[in-house]
Design a protein around this motif. Structure first.
Motif, PDB file in Angstrom:
ATOM      1  N   TYR A  57       0.841 -50.262   6.014  1.00 50.99           N
ATOM      2  CA  TYR A  57       0.634 -51.709   6.049  1.00 50.99           C
ATOM      3  C   TYR A  57       1.563 -52.371   7.069  1.00 50.99           C
TER       4      TYR A  57
ATOM      5  N   THR B 199      -3.840 -55.222  11.819  1.00 50.57           N
ATOM      6  CA  THR B 199      -5.191 -55.524  11.347  1.00 50.57           C
ATOM      7  C   THR B 199      -5.528 -54.579  10.206  1.00 50.57           C
ATOM      8  N   GLN B 200      -6.403 -55.012   9.319  1.00 46.35           N
ATOM      9  CA  GLN B 200      -6.812 -54.162   8.213  1.00 46.35           C
ATOM     10  C   GLN B 200      -7.867 -53.164   8.672  1.00 46.35           C
TER      11      GLN B 200
ATOM     12  N   PRO C 231      -9.818 -51.984   2.249  1.00 44.94           N
ATOM     13  CA  PRO C 231      -9.089 -51.920   3.522  1.00 44.94           C
ATOM     14  C   PRO C 231      -7.585 -51.811   3.307  1.00 44.94           C
ATOM     15  N   GLN C 232      -6.914 -51.192   4.267  1.00 40.99           N
ATOM     16  CA  GLN C 232      -5.465 -51.042   4.234  1.00 40.99           C
ATOM     17  C   GLN C 232      -4.878 -51.583   5.527  1.00 40.99           C
TER      18      GLN C 232
ATOM     19  N   GLY D 153      -2.360 -54.258   7.987  1.00 36.68           N
ATOM     20  CA  GLY D 153      -2.444 -55.664   8.323  1.00 36.68           C
ATOM     21  C   GLY D 153      -1.188 -56.484   8.098  1.00 36.68           C
ATOM     22  N   HIS D 154      -0.048 -55.834   7.785  1.00 36.87           N
ATOM     23  CA  HIS D 154       1.188 -56.580   7.555  1.00 36.87           C
ATOM     24  C   HIS D 154       2.130 -56.532   8.755  1.00 36.87           C
TER      25      HIS D 154
END
Length: 213
Positions: free
Chosen positions: A152, A157-158, A166-167, A169-170
């Motif tokens: 993450y 982006t996820q 979805p994974q 995106g952080h």
């Protein structure tokens, strides 16, 4: 000596990955480390992780090494350790300031006790050797340990990797942590050259990907 732990087929793949992460970061070696859980030792209705006796470790670390444990971030879920390498002249030249290299997956950078499969990138050893050979200037190296949220934090982006959800995106939050919290802490705590031209980032795999953000 070896140990085998079996999991039911219904166990979340994310939990298996978390088990892998915990074992790897506590110096426990196991087989099939690089394969996806569905390709691990499959036995009927269960998956299995096979552990083996760890290789001998060399606890002595080259250079002046500092460790900051459980560094807190208000932007990220997990605390993480930060390992810092200081150059040879840091103690003898108290008015000198140094460029800084920040490295993702810092648990792999210097210490075999925390590195993947017990093999480090030998960053501290390499910097010391190149400095002695006159091939580079002295620098400070800051290794940022990864966490169970690595997927993450190192993506912005996820994406769907396994399963319907979805994974990732952080990456934006991770970047804020680096700039507003970690870099600020390092610049306060050590004699750094804090400007942009004397600051660099480096990483491998997803750690290299997040550098582009």
């Amino acid at each position: 000596m070896s140990l085998q732990i079996k999991f039911k087929n219904s166990l979340s793949k994310r939990v298996v990955r978390l088990m892998q992460f915990i074992c790897r970061n506590h110096g426990v070696h196991y087989q099939d480390v690089d394969v996806m859980p569905q390709r691990m030792n499959y036995q009927g209705e269960s998956y299995a992780l096979t552990f083996r006796e760890p290789k001998p470790q060399h606890p002595h670390l080259v250079g002046d090494i500092r460790l900051h444990r459980q560094f807190y971030s208000r932007y990220l879920e997990f605390e993480r350790d930060i390992i810092v390498y200081l150059p040879p002249s840091y103690k003898t030249q108290p008015h000198r300031r140094y460029p800084v290299l920040y490295m993702h997956d810092g648990n792999n950078a210097m210490d075999p006790r925390t590195s993947f499969a017990g093999v480090t990138w030998e960053v501290n050893d390499t910097v010391e050797r190149l400095v002695k050979e006159g091939l580079m200037d002295e620098i400070i190296v800051v290794g940022i340990y990864n966490t169970p949220a690595r997927m993450y934090e190192y993506t912005w982006t996820q994406m769907v990797i396994d399963g319907p959800h979805p994974q990732g995106g952080h990456g934006k939050k991770y970047a804020r942590f680096l700039v507003k919290e970690l870099k600020a802490f390092v610049d306060r705590s050590y004699r750094t050259l804090a400007d942009r031209s004397n600051t660099a980032i480096m990483g491998s795999s997803l750690g290299g990907l997040i550098n582009f953000y």
